[in-house]
Design a protein around this motif. Structure first.
Motif, short mmCIF file in Angstrom:
data_model
loop_
_atom_site.label_atom_id
_atom_site.label_comp_id
_atom_site.label_asym_id
_atom_site.label_seq_id
_atom_site.Cartn_x
_atom_site.Cartn_y
_atom_site.Cartn_z
N TRP A 223 -0.10 8.17 -6.66
CA TRP A 223 0.21 6.94 -5.91
C TRP A 223 1.49 6.30 -6.42
CZ3 TRP A 223 0.96 2.44 -8.44
CH2 TRP A 223 0.37 2.26 -9.70
N TRP A 224 1.76 6.44 -7.71
CA TRP A 224 2.97 5.86 -8.31
C TRP A 224 4.21 6.52 -7.72
CZ3 TRP A 224 7.29 7.02 -11.15
CH2 TRP A 224 7.86 5.99 -11.90
N HIS A 225 4.19 7.86 -7.64
CA HIS A 225 5.34 8.58 -7.09
C HIS A 225 5.52 8.28 -5.59
CE1 HIS A 225 6.32 10.86 -10.66
NE2 HIS A 225 5.05 11.18 -10.80
N VAL A 226 4.42 8.22 -4.87
CA VAL A 226 4.51 7.90 -3.44
C VAL A 226 5.12 6.51 -3.25
CG1 VAL A 226 3.17 7.45 -1.35
CG2 VAL A 226 2.61 9.41 -2.80
N LEU A 227 4.71 5.57 -4.10
CA LEU A 227 5.25 4.21 -4.01
C LEU A 227 6.73 4.18 -4.34
CD1 LEU A 227 4.60 1.20 -3.59
CD2 LEU A 227 4.11 1.06 -6.05
N VAL A 228 7.14 4.92 -5.39
CA VAL A 228 8.55 4.97 -5.77
C VAL A 228 9.40 5.55 -4.64
CG1 VAL A 228 10.21 6.15 -7.27
CG2 VAL A 228 8.20 5.03 -8.26
N ILE A 229 8.93 6.64 -4.06
CA ILE A 229 9.67 7.28 -2.97
C ILE A 229 9.78 6.34 -1.77
CG2 ILE A 229 9.66 9.19 -1.32
CD1 ILE A 229 8.20 10.83 -3.56
N ALA A 230 8.66 5.73 -1.40
CA ALA A 230 8.65 4.82 -0.25
C ALA A 230 9.56 3.61 -0.49
CB ALA A 230 7.22 4.37 0.04
N CYS A 231 9.46 3.03 -1.67
CA CYS A 231 10.29 1.85 -1.97
C CYS A 231 11.76 2.21 -2.05
CB CYS A 231 9.82 1.21 -3.28
SG CYS A 231 8.23 0.37 -3.18
N SER A 232 12.06 3.38 -2.58
CA SER A 232 13.46 3.82 -2.68
C SER A 232 14.08 3.97 -1.30
CB SER A 232 13.55 5.13 -3.45
OG SER A 232 13.12 4.97 -4.79
N TYR A 233 13.36 4.64 -0.41
CA TYR A 233 13.90 4.84 0.93
C TYR A 233 13.91 3.53 1.73
CZ TYR A 233 14.73 9.83 0.79
OH TYR A 233 15.26 11.06 0.51
N ALA A 234 12.94 2.67 1.46
CA ALA A 234 12.96 1.35 2.12
C ALA A 234 14.18 0.56 1.64
CB ALA A 234 11.67 0.59 1.81
N LEU A 258 24.87 1.99 -4.66
CA LEU A 258 23.46 1.78 -4.99
C LEU A 258 22.54 2.66 -4.15
CD1 LEU A 258 23.37 -2.12 -5.35
CD2 LEU A 258 23.24 -0.40 -7.16
N VAL A 259 23.01 3.09 -2.99
CA VAL A 259 22.22 4.02 -2.18
C VAL A 259 21.95 5.30 -2.97
CG1 VAL A 259 22.36 5.55 -0.17
CG2 VAL A 259 22.94 3.14 0.06
N ILE A 260 22.94 5.80 -3.68
CA ILE A 260 22.76 7.03 -4.47
C ILE A 260 21.82 6.79 -5.64
CG2 ILE A 260 23.96 8.76 -5.86
CD1 ILE A 260 24.52 8.94 -2.87
N LEU A 261 21.90 5.62 -6.25
CA LEU A 261 20.97 5.30 -7.34
C LEU A 261 19.53 5.33 -6.84
CD1 LEU A 261 21.45 2.72 -10.14
CD2 LEU A 261 19.30 2.74 -8.88
N LEU A 262 19.27 4.70 -5.68
CA LEU A 262 17.93 4.72 -5.11
C LEU A 262 17.51 6.12 -4.70
CD1 LEU A 262 18.09 1.47 -2.94
CD2 LEU A 262 16.80 1.81 -5.06
N LEU A 263 18.46 6.88 -4.18
CA LEU A 263 18.16 8.27 -3.82
C LEU A 263 17.79 9.07 -5.07
CD1 LEU A 263 18.11 9.91 -1.19
CD2 LEU A 263 20.45 10.65 -1.71
N GLY A 264 18.45 8.78 -6.19
CA GLY A 264 18.11 9.43 -7.45
C GLY A 264 16.68 9.11 -7.87
N PHE A 265 16.27 7.83 -7.74
CA PHE A 265 14.88 7.45 -8.02
C PHE A 265 13.93 8.31 -7.21
CE2 PHE A 265 15.68 3.02 -9.74
CZ PHE A 265 14.89 3.19 -10.86
N ALA A 266 14.17 8.38 -5.89
CA ALA A 266 13.28 9.11 -5.00
C ALA A 266 13.24 10.59 -5.36
CB ALA A 266 13.72 8.93 -3.55
N GLN A 267 14.40 11.18 -5.62
CA GLN A 267 14.45 12.61 -5.87
C GLN A 267 13.85 12.98 -7.22
OE1 GLN A 267 18.34 14.28 -5.05
NE2 GLN A 267 18.26 13.65 -2.90
#
Length: 422
Positions: A223-234, A258-267
């Motif tokens: 659930w933590w990873h799903v939340l991180v991915i969802a929040c990053s793309y949001a 900052l888009v790339i930073l968030l994309l890094g979180f998600a990836q």
């Protein structure tokens, strides 16, 4: 497909090696090469060059999942920290690490840049239009940005590892805060400081690879990873819709935002979730062999695919084959043949280049001071940067870049003390 027997696998794969990272790096590489090949637009009368996919709406959509440069840097951080820790275990120093890694990046780059510059000089000798040649040279030089950034990040691994081990979360917070400040200042004032995020954002993303290596991310629940991915793309969506950031992830790449930073979180979370599947895939012999080949020749492929595009375009001009209008039906029909021709030249380079490198270079012995290692890494990076900025033409500037790269390599190879690093 047959599975690898345990004894064979043990013999082929070094103990403790995480094959999921080899899989990721190898899979990302063809994506980058094919994208560069598709972006190479040549057309018009007289001929000119441009990004054939610039403003192409379907590409912008694909980049939300297909822009994998953060994954490259995450994997690079993973591999870099492993190498640095092994050097420390052998009582090696930061200068040993920086020197070795810089030479392994810079020497192949020197050879590839020299070959591409020579190829473009042949274009000039045979009367290529100056406008076309200048634009084409810039297009071929653009992928060198990755080498400049990777040289700097590699040299920073010992320092970043020290911060990671002692001030982990404050380091992440500081890098993220720096990235936010840079983006805000750029957007509010227009000051040209966006390139500072080549440091803040890519160091942040590289450090995510440290977390992957140490298993911190693997210990988080699903659930933590799903939340991180969802929040990053949001967060990415919010930046695009409300803050005017580009909806094309490639438009956020140089300089990174900052888009790339968030994309890094998600990836980082996506990689963590997929690692078990990648490890299982790497137990299949055909996959292991294929990924192993891409791993062995990966840097050759990246450095020489632009040379290959230049050679194929030159042959196409020499034999009088037309260049279809980019994005036309004729252009799309001929893209598979264009990519296959580029791939054929790259395969030939994979055969020839490693042998040539083996003749030209030797592994350095002894050690150098940390100051020399850092300074020569900077000098070599500037040399690559000169070619990146000026795009091979005029040729005297390429010669200046090659001279700086050569000076850095020679200094790192010849200035050593008597102690040999095992």
């Amino acid at each position: 497909m047959a599975r690898v027997k345990e004894p064979d696998t043990a013999a082929r794969v070094p103990a403790g090696r995480d094959l999921s990272i080899d899989f990721v790096r190898a899979i990302c590489l063809p994506i980058v090469v094919v994208l560069h090949a598709l972006q190479m637009g040549i057309g018009g009368d007289p001929l000119e060059t441009f990004n054939a996919l610039d403003g192409y709406p379907p590409l912008a959509t694909v980049t939300w999942g297909g822009m994998i440069m953060p994954m490259f840097f995450i994997a690079g951080g993973f591999a870099g920290l492993i190498t640095w820790r092994r050097i420390r275990e052998r009582q090696g120093s930061a200068s040993d690490y920086i020197r070795t890694r810089t030479l392994r990046l810079l020497r192949p780059t020197l050879l590839a840049v020299a070959a591409t510059g020579a190829l473009l000089a042949v274009f000039a000798v045979f009367g290529a239009d100056d406008g076309f040649l200048g634009g084409f040279a810039h297009r071929l030089a653009e992928p060198l940005w990755f080498i400049v950034v990777y040289l700097a990040l590699t040299a920073a691994v010992p320092a970043m590892a020290w911060l990671y081990e002692r001030h982990r979360w404050s380091t992440f917070a500081g890098l993220a805060a720096g990235a936010v400040v840079v983006d805000v200042v750029v957007r509010l004032t227009g000051w040209p400081i966006g390139y500072l995020n080549w440091a803040f954002i890519w160091l942040f993303v590289q450090s995510l690879g440290f977390l992957v290596l140490d298993g911190w991310l693997a210990k988080r629940p699903l659930w933590w990873h799903v939340l991180v991915i969802a929040c990053s793309y949001a967060g990415i969506g919010a930046l695009v819709v409300f803050a005017g950031y580009s909806g094309d992830m490639l438009g956020n790449l140089n300089p990174p935002t900052l888009v790339i930073l968030l994309l890094g979180f998600a990836q980082a979370s996506i990689l963590t979730l997929l690692q078990p599947a990648f490890r299982r895939l790497m137990q299949i012999q055909g996959v292991l062999v294929g990924i192993g080949a891409l791993g062995i020749y990966g840097f050759v492929i990246y450095l020489w695919h632009t040379f290959a595009m230049g050679l194929v375009a030159g042959v196409q001009q020499a034999v009088g084959l037309p260049f279809p209008e980019p994005l036309s039906s004729g252009w799309w029909i001929t893209r598979p043949f264009w990519i296959l021709a580029v791939a054929a030249v790259v395969v030939l380079c994979c055969v020839v280049v490693p042998k040539l490198e083996g003749i030209l270079w030797r592994e350095p012995e002894g050690s150098v001071s940390i100051w020399l290692a850092w300074i020569m890494t900077v000098v070599g990076s500037i040399g690559v940067g000169v070619v990146l900025l000026f795009g091979y033409v005029p040729f005297w500037q390429t010669a200046a870049g090659l001279a700086l790269m050569t000076m850095a390599c020679v200094a790192l190879e010849l200035n050593f003390r008597s102690r040999k690093v095992e």
